[in-house]
Design a protein around this motif. Structure first.
Motif, PDB file in Angstrom:
ATOM      1  N   ALA A 141       0.831  -1.204   0.000  1.00 40.04           N
ATOM      2  CA  ALA A 141       0.000   0.000   0.000  1.00 40.04           C
ATOM      3  C   ALA A 141       0.866   1.254   0.000  1.00 40.04           C
ATOM      4  CB  ALA A 141      -0.932  -0.008   1.213  1.00 40.04           C
ATOM      5  N   ALA A 142       1.935   1.224   0.775  1.00 35.85           N
ATOM      6  CA  ALA A 142       2.833   2.374   0.845  1.00 35.85           C
ATOM      7  C   ALA A 142       3.473   2.675  -0.507  1.00 35.85           C
ATOM      8  CB  ALA A 142       3.916   2.123   1.896  1.00 35.85           C
ATOM      9  N   ALA A 143       3.753   1.626  -1.280  1.00 33.72           N
ATOM     10  CA  ALA A 143       4.379   1.803  -2.594  1.00 33.72           C
ATOM     11  C   ALA A 143       3.387   2.292  -3.640  1.00 33.72           C
ATOM     12  CB  ALA A 143       5.005   0.480  -3.049  1.00 33.72           C
ATOM     13  N   LEU A 144       2.091   2.091  -3.392  1.00 33.69           N
ATOM     14  CA  LEU A 144       1.080   2.365  -4.416  1.00 33.69           C
ATOM     15  C   LEU A 144       0.210   3.589  -4.149  1.00 33.69           C
ATOM     16  CD1 LEU A 144      -0.242  -1.259  -5.045  1.00 33.69           C
ATOM     17  CD2 LEU A 144       1.070   0.130  -6.628  1.00 33.69           C
ATOM     18  N   VAL A 145       0.216   4.097  -2.933  1.00 34.58           N
ATOM     19  CA  VAL A 145      -0.789   5.082  -2.544  1.00 34.58           C
ATOM     20  C   VAL A 145      -0.681   6.386  -3.332  1.00 34.58           C
ATOM     21  CG1 VAL A 145       0.566   6.107  -0.653  1.00 34.58           C
ATOM     22  CG2 VAL A 145      -1.962   6.096  -0.547  1.00 34.58           C
ATOM     23  N   HIS A 146       0.480   6.718  -3.849  1.00 33.80           N
ATOM     24  CA  HIS A 146       0.617   7.956  -4.633  1.00 33.80           C
ATOM     25  C   HIS A 146       0.403   7.716  -6.126  1.00 33.80           C
ATOM     26  CE1 HIS A 146       4.520   5.990  -4.643  1.00 33.80           C
ATOM     27  NE2 HIS A 146       4.890   6.713  -5.673  1.00 33.80           N
ATOM     28  N   ARG A 147      -0.104   6.519  -6.465  1.00 29.98           N
ATOM     29  CA  ARG A 147      -0.423   6.156  -7.843  1.00 29.98           C
ATOM     30  C   ARG A 147       0.784   6.356  -8.768  1.00 29.98           C
ATOM     31  NH1 ARG A 147      -6.760   8.159  -8.287  1.00 29.98           N
ATOM     32  NH2 ARG A 147      -7.477   6.814  -6.580  1.00 29.98           N
ATOM     33  N   PRO A 148       1.825   5.555  -8.547  1.00 30.18           N
ATOM     34  CA  PRO A 148       3.080   5.741  -9.282  1.00 30.18           C
ATOM     35  C   PRO A 148       2.945   5.410 -10.766  1.00 30.18           C
ATOM     36  CG  PRO A 148       3.130   3.702  -8.018  1.00 30.18           C
ATOM     37  CD  PRO A 148       1.895   4.428  -7.600  1.00 30.18           C
ATOM     38  N   GLU A 149       3.834   6.019 -11.541  1.00 28.13           N
ATOM     39  CA  GLU A 149       3.869   5.774 -12.983  1.00 28.13           C
ATOM     40  C   GLU A 149       4.796   4.621 -13.328  1.00 28.13           C
ATOM     41  OE1 GLU A 149       4.704   9.427 -15.018  1.00 28.13           O
ATOM     42  OE2 GLU A 149       3.233  10.536 -13.840  1.00 28.13           O
ATOM     43  N   VAL A 150       5.678   4.242 -12.415  1.00 29.62           N
ATOM     44  CA  VAL A 150       6.560   3.072 -12.547  1.00 29.62           C
ATOM     45  C   VAL A 150       6.576   2.395 -11.181  1.00 29.62           C
ATOM     46  CG1 VAL A 150       8.891   2.239 -13.045  1.00 29.62           C
ATOM     47  CG2 VAL A 150       8.004   4.242 -14.264  1.00 29.62           C
ATOM     48  N   LEU A 151       6.526   1.070 -11.180  1.00 26.69           N
ATOM     49  CA  LEU A 151       6.464   0.338  -9.913  1.00 26.69           C
ATOM     50  C   LEU A 151       7.585  -0.699  -9.858  1.00 26.69           C
ATOM     51  CD1 LEU A 151       4.860  -0.052  -7.284  1.00 26.69           C
ATOM     52  CD2 LEU A 151       3.417  -1.694  -8.504  1.00 26.69           C
ATOM     53  N   VAL A 152       8.344  -0.673  -8.747  1.00 32.31           N
ATOM     54  CA  VAL A 152       9.454  -1.601  -8.537  1.00 32.31           C
ATOM     55  C   VAL A 152       9.273  -2.237  -7.159  1.00 32.31           C
ATOM     56  CG1 VAL A 152      11.959  -1.867  -8.380  1.00 32.31           C
ATOM     57  CG2 VAL A 152      10.988  -0.189  -9.964  1.00 32.31           C
ATOM     58  N   LEU A 153       9.133  -3.553  -7.127  1.00 34.73           N
ATOM     59  CA  LEU A 153       8.842  -4.263  -5.884  1.00 34.73           C
ATOM     60  C   LEU A 153       9.843  -5.383  -5.660  1.00 34.73           C
ATOM     61  CD1 LEU A 153       4.995  -4.702  -6.449  1.00 34.73           C
ATOM     62  CD2 LEU A 153       6.104  -2.887  -5.153  1.00 34.73           C
ATOM     63  N   ASP A 154      10.417  -5.435  -4.464  1.00 29.77           N
ATOM     64  CA  ASP A 154      11.388  -6.459  -4.107  1.00 29.77           C
ATOM     65  C   ASP A 154      10.702  -7.490  -3.208  1.00 29.77           C
ATOM     66  OD1 ASP A 154      13.733  -7.860  -3.821  1.00 29.77           O
ATOM     67  OD2 ASP A 154      14.913  -6.174  -3.062  1.00 29.77           O
ATOM     68  N   GLU A 155      10.442  -8.662  -3.735  1.00 28.44           N
ATOM     69  CA  GLU A 155       9.798  -9.772  -3.016  1.00 28.44           C
ATOM     70  C   GLU A 155       8.442  -9.379  -2.421  1.00 28.44           C
ATOM     71  OE1 GLU A 155      10.654 -12.883  -2.920  1.00 28.44           O
ATOM     72  OE2 GLU A 155      12.638 -12.749  -3.828  1.00 28.44           O
ATOM     73  N   PRO A 156       7.498  -8.913  -3.242  1.00 27.97           N
ATOM     74  CA  PRO A 156       6.209  -8.471  -2.706  1.00 27.97           C
ATOM     75  C   PRO A 156       5.343  -9.593  -2.150  1.00 27.97           C
ATOM     76  CG  PRO A 156       6.151  -8.498  -5.109  1.00 27.97           C
ATOM     77  CD  PRO A 156       7.576  -8.731  -4.705  1.00 27.97           C
ATOM     78  N   PHE A 157       5.594 -10.842  -2.552  1.00 31.39           N
ATOM     79  CA  PHE A 157       4.725 -11.939  -2.126  1.00 31.39           C
ATOM     80  C   PHE A 157       5.267 -12.688  -0.913  1.00 31.39           C
ATOM     81  CE2 PHE A 157       3.935 -11.311  -6.666  1.00 31.39           C
ATOM     82  CZ  PHE A 157       2.580 -11.068  -6.633  1.00 31.39           C
ATOM     83  N   SER A 158       6.383 -12.252  -0.391  1.00 32.98           N
ATOM     84  CA  SER A 158       6.992 -12.924   0.751  1.00 32.98           C
ATOM     85  C   SER A 158       6.070 -12.877   1.964  1.00 32.98           C
ATOM     86  CB  SER A 158       8.328 -12.257   1.091  1.00 32.98           C
ATOM     87  OG  SER A 158       8.909 -12.845   2.230  1.00 32.98           O
TER      88      SER A 158
END
Length: 294
Positions: A141-158
């Motif tokens: 949620a913290a990575a997405l709340v500002h509605r980013p134009e590029v998304l980079v996630l390190d191990e989001p399903f852990s």
């Protein structure tokens, strides 16, 4: 699109990244896979500007990344970094405000996202009181709340249970559908295979394979065949032009040196009993990964 070209990084004498080159297309979910220490996190930190590369370039839409560009990125590090004493909604709104959203819009975005991630009932809970799985969803949620134009996630399903994995998959697919390039790393190859449009495989700091899932399967397809019949398939081990890789009763996985040898197996199996399955083996991401990194 987001592009990396010949990115290199050294830590003393150790070459951590060796001419890393790949593309994350607009509206594409790109899975970034590799073993521990392969270079995934270093690559992501260079994309975000947290680390400086020793060589090469990272561009967005063909232009070098600027600080303003990176403010439009969403990033989730593997290590949890939220404020443990803050309440979930309060923190999510705060992060949206840091990206310039008005108080009302930030709150609306946060509430919608927490609802989508199954966290609405936990909105007033502190981060430290959440389960580990819910803390992981809070990081997303913290990575997405500002509605980013590029998304980079390190191990989001852990640490996520199967239901949470499905929820996060849907959210990431929606982000990509909006046109954003999405890059995420994961050790869970089955999830990457199911979710991603494109794959990038890294080992020892070098890109070993990249491209769409379909292209990689075609390139690394195995010529193995699966036979399942009602009778015993032990006779297959003596069939000419056949090498049996796995065998169990009426089931066998084998390689054929020619189409004629394969057709002869099918004819013999039909003569000996009912053939339940006779099909070419589906090449999995795990098989491709093992092949390109060894």
């Amino acid at each position: 699109m987001l592009e990396l070209h010949d990115v290199t990084k050294r830590y003393g004498e150790r070459l951590a990244l060796d001419a890393v080159t790949f593309t994350v297309g607009d509206g594409r979910l790109t899975g970034f896979v590799g073993g521990n220490g392969a270079g995934k996190t270093t690559t992501m930190r260079i994309i975000l500007g947290v680390l400086a590369a020793d060589g090469g370039s990272v561009t967005l839409g063909g232009a070098a990344l600027t600080e303003a560009d990176r403010r439009r990125f969403g990033y989730m590090p593997e290590e949890r970094g939220l404020y443990p004493k803050m309440r979930l909604l309060e923190q999510t709104v705060y992060l949206a405000r840091l990206h310039g959203w008005s108080p009302a819009t930030a709150r609306r975005n946060a509430l919608e996202l927490l609802e989508r991630l199954g966290l609405a009932e936990r909105a007033d809970d502190t981060i430290e009181s959440l389960s580990l799985g819910n803390q992981q969803r809070a990081q997303i949620a913290a990575a997405l709340v500002h509605r980013p134009e590029v998304l980079v996630l390190d191990e989001p399903f852990s640490g996520l249970d199967p239901m949470a994995v499905e929820t996060v998959q849907g959210v990431l697919a929606d982000v990509a559908a909006s046109g954003a390039p999405v890059l995420f790393s994961s050790h869970q190859l089955d999830i990457v295979e199911r979710l991603c449009d494109d794959l990038v495989i890294i080992a020892d700091g070098r890109i070993r394979a990249s491209g769409s899932g379909e292209a990689l399967r075609t390139q690394h397809a195995t010529e193995r065949w699966e036979l399942l019949m009602t009778g015993d398939a032990g006779w297959l081990r003596q069939a000419p032009g056949i090498r049996v890789d796995e065998f169990d009763g009426g089931w066998a996985l084998f390689e054929a040196e020619s189409d004629a040898a394969r057709r002869a197996v099918l004819a013999e199996a039909m003569a000996r009993g009912e053939v339940v399955t006779f099909t070419r083996e589906h090449t999995t991401l795990a098989q491709i990964f093992r092949e390109v990194v060894r």
